[in-house]
Design a protein around this motif. Structure first.
Motif, PDB file in Angstrom:
ATOM      1  N   TYR A  83       0.858  -1.184   0.000  1.00  0.00           N
ATOM      2  CA  TYR A  83       0.000   0.000   0.000  1.00  0.00           C
ATOM      3  C   TYR A  83       0.892   1.231   0.000  1.00  0.00           C
ATOM      4  CZ  TYR A  83       1.334  -0.094   4.874  1.00  0.00           C
ATOM      5  OH  TYR A  83       2.082  -0.116   6.011  1.00  0.00           O
ATOM      6  N   GLY A  84       0.319   2.314  -0.461  1.00  0.00           N
ATOM      7  CA  GLY A  84       1.075   3.561  -0.447  1.00  0.00           C
ATOM      8  C   GLY A  84       0.469   4.533   0.559  1.00  0.00           C
ATOM      9  N   SER A 134       7.576   5.325  11.908  1.00  0.00           N
ATOM     10  CA  SER A 134       8.254   4.037  11.792  1.00  0.00           C
ATOM     11  C   SER A 134       7.340   3.077  11.028  1.00  0.00           C
ATOM     12  CB  SER A 134       8.523   3.464  13.174  1.00  0.00           C
ATOM     13  OG  SER A 134       7.280   3.131  13.783  1.00  0.00           O
ATOM     14  N   ARG A 135       7.898   1.941  10.630  1.00  0.00           N
ATOM     15  CA  ARG A 135       7.123   0.990   9.839  1.00  0.00           C
ATOM     16  C   ARG A 135       5.860   0.511  10.572  1.00  0.00           C
ATOM     17  NH1 ARG A 135       9.418  -3.354   5.706  1.00  0.00           N
ATOM     18  NH2 ARG A 135       7.426  -4.194   5.075  1.00  0.00           N
ATOM     19  N   GLY A 136       6.022   0.241  11.872  1.00  0.00           N
ATOM     20  CA  GLY A 136       4.874  -0.219  12.663  1.00  0.00           C
ATOM     21  C   GLY A 136       3.780   0.835  12.718  1.00  0.00           C
ATOM     22  N   LEU A 137       4.192   2.103  12.870  1.00  0.00           N
ATOM     23  CA  LEU A 137       3.203   3.178  12.944  1.00  0.00           C
ATOM     24  C   LEU A 137       2.580   3.446  11.576  1.00  0.00           C
ATOM     25  CD1 LEU A 137       4.802   5.695  15.481  1.00  0.00           C
ATOM     26  CD2 LEU A 137       3.200   3.827  15.895  1.00  0.00           C
ATOM     27  N   ARG A 138       3.383   3.282  10.520  1.00  0.00           N
ATOM     28  CA  ARG A 138       2.813   3.426   9.156  1.00  0.00           C
ATOM     29  C   ARG A 138       1.727   2.377   8.937  1.00  0.00           C
ATOM     30  NH1 ARG A 138       5.644   6.293   5.350  1.00  0.00           N
ATOM     31  NH2 ARG A 138       5.096   4.915   3.626  1.00  0.00           N
ATOM     32  N   GLN A 139       2.019   1.155   9.429  1.00  0.00           N
ATOM     33  CA  GLN A 139       1.036   0.072   9.294  1.00  0.00           C
ATOM     34  C   GLN A 139      -0.255   0.451  10.021  1.00  0.00           C
ATOM     35  OE1 GLN A 139       1.542  -2.074   7.268  1.00  0.00           O
ATOM     36  NE2 GLN A 139       1.339  -4.178   7.877  1.00  0.00           N
ATOM     37  N   ARG A 140      -0.071   1.031  11.214  1.00  0.00           N
ATOM     38  CA  ARG A 140      -1.248   1.449  11.984  1.00  0.00           C
ATOM     39  C   ARG A 140      -2.029   2.530  11.227  1.00  0.00           C
ATOM     40  NH1 ARG A 140      -1.836   0.899  17.535  1.00  0.00           N
ATOM     41  NH2 ARG A 140      -0.748  -0.983  18.148  1.00  0.00           N
ATOM     42  N   ILE A 143      -3.989   0.965   8.501  1.00  0.00           N
ATOM     43  CA  ILE A 143      -5.193   0.316   9.046  1.00  0.00           C
ATOM     44  C   ILE A 143      -6.215   1.386   9.441  1.00  0.00           C
ATOM     45  CG2 ILE A 143      -6.103  -1.136  10.917  1.00  0.00           C
ATOM     46  CD1 ILE A 143      -3.428  -2.670  10.841  1.00  0.00           C
ATOM     47  N   GLY A 144      -5.727   2.477  10.001  1.00  0.00           N
ATOM     48  CA  GLY A 144      -6.629   3.583  10.357  1.00  0.00           C
ATOM     49  C   GLY A 144      -7.394   4.081   9.132  1.00  0.00           C
ATOM     50  N   LEU A 155     -10.415  -6.562   5.742  1.00  0.00           N
ATOM     51  CA  LEU A 155      -9.549  -7.545   5.090  1.00  0.00           C
ATOM     52  C   LEU A 155      -8.123  -7.013   5.108  1.00  0.00           C
ATOM     53  CD1 LEU A 155     -11.772  -8.144   1.904  1.00  0.00           C
ATOM     54  CD2 LEU A 155     -11.801  -9.461   4.038  1.00  0.00           C
ATOM     55  N   LEU A 156      -7.196  -7.809   5.637  1.00  0.00           N
ATOM     56  CA  LEU A 156      -5.807  -7.345   5.760  1.00  0.00           C
ATOM     57  C   LEU A 156      -4.891  -8.361   5.104  1.00  0.00           C
ATOM     58  CD1 LEU A 156      -6.044  -6.540   9.589  1.00  0.00           C
ATOM     59  CD2 LEU A 156      -6.055  -4.849   7.764  1.00  0.00           C
ATOM     60  N   ASP A 157      -4.108  -7.895   4.132  1.00  0.00           N
ATOM     61  CA  ASP A 157      -3.202  -8.803   3.420  1.00  0.00           C
ATOM     62  C   ASP A 157      -1.797  -8.654   4.012  1.00  0.00           C
ATOM     63  OD1 ASP A 157      -2.184 -10.588   1.634  1.00  0.00           O
ATOM     64  OD2 ASP A 157      -2.867  -9.541  -0.171  1.00  0.00           O
TER      65      ASP A 157
END
Ligand code: ATP
Length: 303
Positions: A83-84, A134-140, A143-144, A155-157
């Motif tokens: 994702y971007g 950070s990568r973890g926060l970008r992921q969050r 998801i947000g 749905l999460l890939d």
């Protein structure tokens, strides 16, 4: 929430799904696992109403993906494997953009943005730029963006790919919190150890089909998974366990992985019954390896 019937999907050069049927109940977390190229992303894209089946059908919340994709998108969040994010936008702007894309009105957007940021634990970074996270926060943040419109289905890939152990643990907690808030989740992942913490069902996809034909119960809150190991093989181990109230995920003559009550008296009785029936029980215990064991038994590469 999800009903898939005999789903076949073809790319011009490959048949990626070869007749997948499954059901996902409301407010569950289902893991989609399987080797690279098995068809997980393709299945998620079909569930997300982004691809039309070659044959068969996909029904989400009572609506067919072929006939009502837009209505389904309004009720669903989807995080693709790649994702971007707009790095120059702040968390607030990213979430605002996602909210407006989901047709949330300008008036309702600030509240929706604040709620999404709070749910993914980014309230204190609301004015940070996405590119600074950070990568973890970008992921969050990603998801947000996927939940800002409060979908019923998420749905999460491969959301845990590339995260450090703490970030993966935080992600597990976030997914459980979303489920407890009423959402239904389907998550594809290769990290089996974490799936054990939060999934209720596991679907193993192999070569475009569901291995074993159906979902495997991973856990429910009162019924963890246990491994029963025998010192001497017995062909009737599985039948015996089923007859004594265990859900058998996987078994051979030497061991079984079962879902069984946490109640100590009932567990002690099961062990006693096994011993009384002449089974040489070498060990009986809750197993963090149980999911991995089941996976390898299904995909045919012994652990
Ligand atoms: P991974 O774990 O590596 O992400 P996956 O289980 O998600 O894999 P898919 O990406 O769904 O698997 O791919 C399923 C099959 O479809 C593979 O054989 C893949 O090569 C093929 N495939 C995927 N995308 C395309 C495409 N755009 N065109 C042609 N074939 C494709």
């Amino acid at each position: 929430m999800i009903e898939v019937e005999d789903l076949v999907y073809e790319y011009p050069t490959a048949r990626a799904l070869k007749g997948v049927s499954l059901k996902v109940a409301d407010q569950t977390i289902t893991a989609l696992v399987g080797p690279n190229g098995a068809g997980k992303t393709t299945l998620l894209r079909c569930l997300a109403a982004l691809e039309d089946p070659y044959s068969g059908k996909v029904v989400i919340d009572g609506m067919d993906t072929t006939h009502s994709p837009r209505e389904i998108h309004a009720r669903m969040g989807y995080l693709p494997d790649f994702y971007g994010l707009y790095d120059d936008l702040t968390v607030r702007r990213c979430l605002t953009y996602a909210a407006r894309s989901h047709s949330i009105t300008a008036g309702a957007t600030p509240k929706a943005v604040a709620k999404a940021a709070q749910r993914v634990g980014l309230s204190d970074r609301i004015d940070s730029k996405a590119g600074e996270l950070s990568r973890g926060l970008r992921q969050r943040l990603a998801i947000g963006q996927a939940i800002v419109h409060e979908p019923k289905l998420l749905l999460l890939d491969e959301p845990a790919a590339g995260l450090d152990p703490q970030a993966r643990r935080d992600l597990s907690a976030l997914l459980i919190a979303l489920r407890d808030g009423g959402m239904t989740l389907v998550v594809s992942s290769h990290i089996l150890a974490e799936l054990e913490d939060y999934c209720t069902e596991m679907i193993i996809i192999e070569n475009g089909l569901i291995a074993g034909g159906k979902a495997i119960k991973v856990r429910d809150d009162d019924r963890p998974r246990y491994m029963v190991a025998l010192a001497a093989p017995r062909a009737d181990l599985k039948d015996f366990l089923v007859a004594h109230g265990a859900d058998v995920s996987e078994a051979d003559e030497n061991h079984a992985v079962i879902v069984f009550t946490r109640n100590q008296t009932a567990r002690a009785k099961l062990v006693r019954d096994l011993v009384m029936a002449g089974f040489e029980v070498a060990s009986f215990g809750e197993s963090s390896k149980a999911l991995e064991q089941t996976y390898f038994a299904q995909v045919g590469h012994k652990a």
